[in-house]
Design a protein around this motif. Structure first.
Motif, PDB file in Angstrom:
ATOM      1  N   UNK B  37      37.398 -14.979   7.904  1.00  0.00           N
ATOM      2  CA  UNK B  37      37.778 -15.545   6.612  1.00  0.00           C
ATOM      3  C   UNK B  37      37.091 -14.736   5.516  1.00  0.00           C
ATOM      4  N   UNK B  39      35.999 -14.299   1.453  1.00  0.00           N
ATOM      5  CA  UNK B  39      35.771 -14.982   0.183  1.00  0.00           C
ATOM      6  C   UNK B  39      35.277 -13.960  -0.839  1.00  0.00           C
ATOM      7  N   UNK B  45      38.661 -19.388  -0.249  1.00  0.00           N
ATOM      8  CA  UNK B  45      38.665 -18.896   1.122  1.00  0.00           C
ATOM      9  C   UNK B  45      40.042 -18.368   1.496  1.00  0.00           C
ATOM     10  N   UNK B  47      42.179 -16.917   4.976  1.00  0.00           N
ATOM     11  CA  UNK B  47      42.233 -16.532   6.401  1.00  0.00           C
ATOM     12  C   UNK B  47      42.671 -15.079   6.486  1.00  0.00           C
ATOM     13  N   UNK B  50      43.084 -14.265  13.432  1.00  0.00           N
ATOM     14  CA  UNK B  50      42.415 -14.981  14.513  1.00  0.00           C
ATOM     15  C   UNK B  50      42.538 -14.186  15.806  1.00  0.00           C
ATOM     16  N   UNK B  95      33.294 -14.469   6.639  1.00  0.00           N
ATOM     17  CA  UNK B  95      32.818 -15.477   7.572  1.00  0.00           C
ATOM     18  C   UNK B  95      33.615 -15.413   8.864  1.00  0.00           C
ATOM     19  N   UNK B 108      40.084 -28.378  14.225  1.00  0.00           N
ATOM     20  CA  UNK B 108      39.313 -27.937  13.068  1.00  0.00           C
ATOM     21  C   UNK B 108      38.417 -26.779  13.457  1.00  0.00           C
ATOM     22  N   UNK B 109      38.042 -25.987  12.469  1.00  0.00           N
ATOM     23  CA  UNK B 109      37.133 -24.870  12.689  1.00  0.00           C
ATOM     24  C   UNK B 109      35.718 -25.413  12.503  1.00  0.00           C
ATOM     25  N   UNK B 110      35.098 -25.769  13.621  1.00  0.00           N
ATOM     26  CA  UNK B 110      33.864 -26.553  13.576  1.00  0.00           C
ATOM     27  C   UNK B 110      32.578 -25.762  13.450  1.00  0.00           C
ATOM     28  N   UNK B 112      30.713 -22.166  11.987  1.00  0.00           N
ATOM     29  CA  UNK B 112      30.860 -21.049  11.070  1.00  0.00           C
ATOM     30  C   UNK B 112      29.614 -20.171  11.127  1.00  0.00           C
ATOM     31  N   UNK B 113      29.820 -18.870  11.013  1.00  0.00           N
ATOM     32  CA  UNK B 113      28.697 -17.969  10.847  1.00  0.00           C
ATOM     33  C   UNK B 113      28.123 -18.099   9.441  1.00  0.00           C
ATOM     34  N   UNK B 114      27.006 -17.440   9.223  1.00  0.00           N
ATOM     35  CA  UNK B 114      26.319 -17.551   7.932  1.00  0.00           C
ATOM     36  C   UNK B 114      26.956 -16.667   6.860  1.00  0.00           C
TER      37      UNK B 114
END
Lengths: 110, 122
Positions: B37, B39, B45, B47, B50, B95, B108-110, B112-114
């Protein structure tokens, strides 16, 4: 221009109920489930709601989601100052065969 | 639940190449789809695409197809996002996120990286 439409901003006072809408179409919201994400800049997004109305463990029950037709909504009851953040809806789009986001709604707690 | 750790911030010049990473731990990588993702500064955000690391099934959003390459090495639980020729417009935070294979895409996308900040400037 986002496939899903959200209001750019929303606001409320502590304790109030606020709802954020997400509008799409037949190829996305109508036929697939919606998830919602909270992002407090500059941190990573966090999953709030999945499958339209399901909360992951750890998400307060003040947050709830719903869907009807081509629209979805995130409601926050008992607004708190820490809820001030950006909120995004997302879903799968059958036509794009991929995911799409709304443009995001900045929630301000007055 | 899976934990995601992304590679560190990068500063690059236009035309340079770059590969950033997203390493998963805490759960079997094969149980998840991985997304990238973007930003941009002060923006929402987006996409990018995937990948399912188990068989490398990869799908790009139209605006990113041909601009980046998403890949994964399931043996080391790591996904990658790669550019061959960066542009200043690629300046953004990137991300990675994971969603379970079961019931995909009604999920859901539960995790996430930092985030990885990529700055492209001459």
């Amino acid at each position: 221009q986002s496939v899903l439409t959200q209001p750019p901003s929303a606001s409320g006072t502590p304790g109030q109920r606020v709802a954020i809408s997400c509008s799409g179409g037949f190829s996305n919201i109508e036929t697939n489930t919606v998830s919602w994400y909270q992002q407090i800049p500059p941190t990573a997004p966090k999953l709030l709601i999945y499958a339209n109305d399901q909360r992951p463990s750890g998400v307060p029950d003040r947050f709830s989601g719903s869907k009807s037709g081509t629209s979805a909504s995130l409601a926050i009851n008992g607004l708190q100052s820490e809820d001030e953040a950006d909120y995004y809806c997302a879903t799968w789009d059958d036509r794009l065969r991929n995911w799409v986001f709304g443009g995001g709604t900045r929630l301000t707690v007055l | 639940e899976v934990q995601l750790v992304q590679s560190g911030a990068e500063v690059k010049k236009p035309g340079e190449s770059l590969k950033i990473s997203c390493e998963a731990s805490g759960s079997t990588f094969s149980n998840y789809w991985v997304a990238w993702v973007r930003q941009k500064p002060g923006k929402g955000l987006e996409w990018m695409g995937i990948i399912y690391p188990d068989d490398s099934d990869t799908r790009y959003l139209p605006s990113f197809r041909g601009q980046v390459t998403i890949s994964a090495d399931r043996s080391i639980n790591t996904a990658y996002l790669q550019w061959t020729s960066l542009m200043t417009s690629d300046t953004a935070i990137y991300y990675c996120a994971t969603a379970p294979v079961i019931d995909f895409p009604q999920v859901g996308w539960g995790s996430w990286g930092q985030g990885t900040l990529v700055t492209v400037s001459s």
